[in-house]
Scaffold this motif. Structure first.
Motif, short mmCIF file in Angstrom:
data_model
loop_
_atom_site.label_atom_id
_atom_site.label_comp_id
_atom_site.label_asym_id
_atom_site.label_seq_id
_atom_site.Cartn_x
_atom_site.Cartn_y
_atom_site.Cartn_z
N PRO A 167 34.82 49.37 43.84
CA PRO A 167 35.59 50.61 43.86
C PRO A 167 36.17 50.90 42.47
CG PRO A 167 36.24 49.17 45.67
CD PRO A 167 35.39 48.36 44.75
N MET A 168 36.19 52.16 42.10
CA MET A 168 36.64 52.54 40.76
C MET A 168 38.09 53.01 40.77
SD MET A 168 33.25 54.53 39.35
CE MET A 168 33.89 54.64 37.69
N ASN A 169 38.74 52.78 39.66
CA ASN A 169 40.11 53.26 39.44
C ASN A 169 40.18 53.81 38.02
OD1 ASN A 169 42.83 53.75 39.30
ND2 ASN A 169 43.47 51.69 39.86
N PRO A 170 39.57 54.98 37.78
CA PRO A 170 39.45 55.47 36.40
C PRO A 170 40.78 55.74 35.71
CG PRO A 170 38.75 57.14 37.99
CD PRO A 170 38.90 55.87 38.75
N MET A 171 41.83 56.06 36.49
CA MET A 171 43.12 56.33 35.87
C MET A 171 43.68 55.09 35.17
SD MET A 171 45.38 58.76 35.39
CE MET A 171 45.33 59.98 36.71
N GLU A 172 43.43 53.90 35.74
CA GLU A 172 43.97 52.67 35.18
C GLU A 172 42.98 51.93 34.29
OE1 GLU A 172 47.09 51.95 35.49
OE2 GLU A 172 47.41 53.67 36.80
N THR A 173 41.71 52.30 34.35
CA THR A 173 40.67 51.57 33.63
C THR A 173 40.65 51.94 32.15
OG1 THR A 173 39.29 51.42 35.61
CG2 THR A 173 38.19 51.14 33.49
N GLU A 174 40.62 50.92 31.30
CA GLU A 174 40.47 51.15 29.87
C GLU A 174 39.00 51.05 29.45
OE1 GLU A 174 42.77 52.13 27.84
OE2 GLU A 174 44.36 52.03 29.35
N ARG A 175 38.26 50.17 30.08
CA ARG A 175 36.84 50.08 29.79
C ARG A 175 36.14 49.38 30.95
NH1 ARG A 175 35.52 45.29 25.43
NH2 ARG A 175 36.30 43.58 26.69
N ILE A 176 34.82 49.59 31.03
CA ILE A 176 33.98 48.98 32.07
C ILE A 176 32.95 48.10 31.38
CG2 ILE A 176 32.45 49.41 34.03
CD1 ILE A 176 33.65 52.25 34.16
N VAL A 177 32.85 46.86 31.83
CA VAL A 177 31.95 45.89 31.22
C VAL A 177 31.00 45.37 32.29
CG1 VAL A 177 31.83 43.88 29.71
CG2 VAL A 177 33.93 45.21 29.81
N ILE A 178 29.71 45.28 31.95
CA ILE A 178 28.71 44.75 32.88
C ILE A 178 27.96 43.62 32.21
CG2 ILE A 178 28.44 47.01 33.95
CD1 ILE A 178 25.66 47.11 32.49
N GLY A 179 27.21 42.85 33.00
CA GLY A 179 26.40 41.83 32.38
C GLY A 179 25.80 40.84 33.35
N GLY A 180 25.28 39.76 32.75
CA GLY A 180 24.73 38.65 33.52
C GLY A 180 25.52 37.39 33.23
#
Length: 735
Positions: free
Chosen positions: A141-154
């Motif tokens: 679930p997303m919380n764009p108001m509080e999110t500074e950045r989104i990181v993905i990976g393995g």
């Protein structure tokens, strides 16, 4: 378990460690096809040197390359590759998918992972052994108001080798390349005072305290009424710190009012709003703006405040919403916790007071029922918050003002210093106030009972040489409660609690006064239970002597309601025990069994986001009868442990065809709750809906008043008799 904890630690710790300047790559490079010097462009790797990350051109799902994380040698730990998405995105759910192939993954797992910074949420998959190329996906679930950045990976934990290829990211099902970028309100971008307010208060005197009281009320008024603040164009916490230095230098009322007027004017002209509706004359509660007249402010400032009120913000608000979870239930939005400041500076402590006072002023439906006039509470606490000299004193001051709303829901969350101050060592037995005496009612751990310890039914009279009454008087302001029964309920478990290993007590046993140096034990060693005891080995519904059904809601499961109805349909009566908190709601399952026609049992008062401080009455729920109606007598058991959903359920059962409620007054905190975050990582709550019987009688503070009052006695405690239950059985037998 150690592996899972390790991953969580890694993900959290590297939130700070791996923060780097964000530069947009040529594209998302989710398939690792773009490389430079043998590394995938836009990707970084972090973790143990026992692993390597590289591109592989022989084992791929598609294209030229796959990414590989491989354990080489040394102590197994973990390694991850990560890609920082170039933007924050608007949406409700993010999905990361991709193909993974593994070889001999042991002592851990391989997988995909997503993380929202800073410390908002993380998610990962777990793949072990040797597997062929398989598509995996994870959602968060997303919380764009509080999110500074989104990181993905393995991620690879333990030994083995993983191949990663063909990743994809979607937002609400839409490819990230087409997703909408989230633009944060200007208030979120203001970081000026993240490290402290830098406010220094001069010595407090009556005039300065009065000025700070006026400022606190005006600051809160503007927070919930000014159109620019409502839009989120200003970080209203930090705007307070910007104006305070000038305000603290004002010499007289005229100077004070000019500073306030200039402050308001900085936020621009107030556009005329023709959609504003007047407060109806028949509302339950009207907004209280009488404070404007109480400070002898000049006509220009008074006119400006009136102008803002008549053209106040309407609709979606940056700091408050009503009805996101429950219709009319306030939700405080975008209230920074400032958790890094365990002992906030004086400016932030004043902010905590202003924030709390104003949310209660405008959105607490039972403000009119407090013992103190809420309008004068702010002035009382200004010197207390400003002068709080350490973290403990700040938390104690906070819990005191929380107590002044007289609401059992209003506990302090995050008060670590208060918990430390009270201690973690407890007596091995439980005490409760019975017949206004502190009585031993149960042993948490009978094996710890020494021969000279009090017996069940004995009365504790003194603690460390001080009478119980005196101790209670000293601590009661630190126990928020709607009524005295709930307050004593919450005080009693902490009276025989300390940082010491022993405590001197005096008690009455068999008519004799006894002295004892009582051994105390760490809480982790004791089978302590909060409020009420649930015996999971016993069936929560059973047939008592005299053909009487018994159900305790502490362990009820809705899937068993049909069996309860069938088992008890021919009984003389049913006893429903709510001297506890219902495990599950039963308004729609069990309660309809006791009414024969649609029956209202409650009405509400709810706030108005478009006119803060206004509360209107609205109809509540109606119980619809089930396909069969119980014909016997229903008796409901309540006491001070009956709170919130328990009280609401008791109200609904009272509406039954043939119901008697017996016991003692309940906790007086009915309905849903709203949470408030305060500087220093603290939080609290309040009863967010006004709850009334259909005829308008109150339940907040009052509680559910029993039809037949029955309370435990000291004699009954000694004999192990449940006198309330026995009275219920007597009522049914005589019905």
């Amino acid at each position: 378990m150690k592996t899972i904890n390790l991953i969580i630690i890694i993900l959290i710790m590297t939130i700070t460690a791996s923060f780097h300047t964000k530069a947009a790559p040529p594209d998302f490079n989710f398939s690792f096809e773009q490389e430079k010097d043998g590394n995938p462009i836009g990707w970084k790797s972090f973790g143990s040197s026992a692993y390597s990350m590289y591109l592989d051109s022989t084992t791929v799902k598609d294209g030229k390359f796959s990414a590989v994380i491989e354990y080489k040698e040394g102590t197994p730990n973990s390694k991850r590759c990560e890609f920082v998405l170039p933007d924050n995105y608007a949406g409700k759910q993010i999905t990361l998918s991709g193909f993974i192939k593994t070889e001999n993954v042991t002592e851990g797992f391989a997988g995909l992972w997503i993380r929202f910074d800073p410390e908002i949420a993380a998610q990962y998959t777990r793949i072990t052994g040797t597997t062929e190329w398989t598509r995996y996906e994870i959602k968060l679930p997303m919380n764009p108001m509080e999110t500074e950045r989104i990181v993905i990976g393995g991620l690879l934990v333990g030994k083995g080798k993983m191949f990663l290829d063909n990743l994809a990211v979607t937002i609400d099902g839409k490819d990230i390349a087409e997703a909408s970028i989230f633009e944060k309100p200007l208030a979120k971008k203001d970081k000026a005072f993240d490290n402290g307010s830098a406010i220094v208060f001069p010595p407090l005197n009556d005039q300065l305290i009065a000025n700070l009281e006026l400022l606190g009320k005006l600051w809160g008024f503007l927070k919930y009424h000014h159109p620019e603040v409502g839009k989120g164009n200003y970080n209203w916490d930090y705007e307070l710190f910007r104006m305070l230095p000038t305000y603290l230098k004002t010499q007289d009322n005229n100077d004070r009012d000019n500073v306030l007027l200039n402050w308001i004017n900085r936020y621009g002209d107030i556009p005329t709003n023709t959609t504003i509706e007047e407060t109806p004359s028949d509302v339950f509660l009207k907004p209280d703006l009488s404070w404007v007249e109480n400070y002898n402010v000049n006509d220009k400032l008074k006119k400006k405040i009136q102008e803002i009120y008549l053209n106040r913000h309407q609709g979606e608000h940056y700091y408050i919403n009503l009805g996101l979870l429950v219709a009319g239930n306030p939700e405080c939005l975008n209230e920074a916790r400032y958790s890094q400041m365990r002992y906030p500076d004086a400016g932030f402590r004043l902010l905590a007071l202003y924030r709390y006072w104003n949310i209660i002023q405008y959105f607490f439906p039972s403000k009119y029922m407090t013992d103190k006039n809420w309008g004068i509470v702010l002035k009382e606490y200004i010197p207390k918050f400003i002068s709080a000299k350490n973290e403990l004193e700040y938390q104690l001051t906070t819990i005191q003002i929380i107590g002044d709303i007289n609401d059992t829901h209003a506990t302090l969350i995050g008060g670590d210093k208060i918990r430390e101050f009270r201690g973690n060592n407890y007596a091995p037995f439980r005490v409760q106030f019975i017949e206004k005496k502190l009585v031993v009612t149960d042993y948490y751990n009978p094996e710890l009972k020494e021969s000279s310890f009090p017996e069940v039914g004995d009365i504790i009279t003194h603690i460390n040489g001080e009478s119980v009454e005196s101790v209670v008087e000293k601590v009661k302001t630190y126990y928020p409660a709607s009524n005295e029964a709930a307050r004593l309920r919450d005080i009693s478990p902490n009276l025989l609690r300390s940082n010491s290993n022993t405590m001197d007590i005096q008690y009455l046993s068999a008519g004799q006064t006894e002295q004892k140096k009582l051994s105390l034990y760490d809480r982790s060693r004791l089978n302590i239970y909060d409020h009420f005891k649930v015996n999971k080995s016993e069936k929560y519904y059973t047939l008592l002597d005299g053909n009487i059904g018994y159900v305790t809601l502490a362990a009820i499961k809705n899937k068993d309601v049909p069996a309860i109805k069938e088992s008890f349909k021919n009984t003389k009566g049913i006893i429903i025990d709510i001297r506890n908190y219902p495990l599950v709601p039963v308004i729609d399952t069990l309660v309809p069994y006791f009414v024969s026609k649609p029956t209202p049992f409650v009405k509400f008062t709810v706030g108005n986001i478009n006119n803060p401080g206004e509360f209107i009455s609205v109809p509540g729920e109606i119980i619809s009868p089930s396909d069969q109606t119980y014909q016997g007598k229903l008796v409901v058991l309540v006491n001070e442990f009956t709170q919130s959903n328990g009280e609401y359920t008791a109200m609904a059962l009272r509406a039954g065809n043939n119901t008697t409620i017996i016991g003692s007054t309940t906790a007086g905190a009915d309905g849903n709750i709203a949470f408030i975050h305060l500087p220093g990582g603290l939080a609290t709550a309040f009863s967010a809906l006004g709850i009334y019987y259909p005829d308008g009688k109150e339940t907040q503070r009052v509680g559910i008043i029993p039809d037949v009052k029955v309370e435990p006695t000291i004699s009954g405690i000694k004999q192990g008799t449940d006198e309330v239950l026995e009275k219920a059985m007597e009522i049914i037998r005589n019905n």
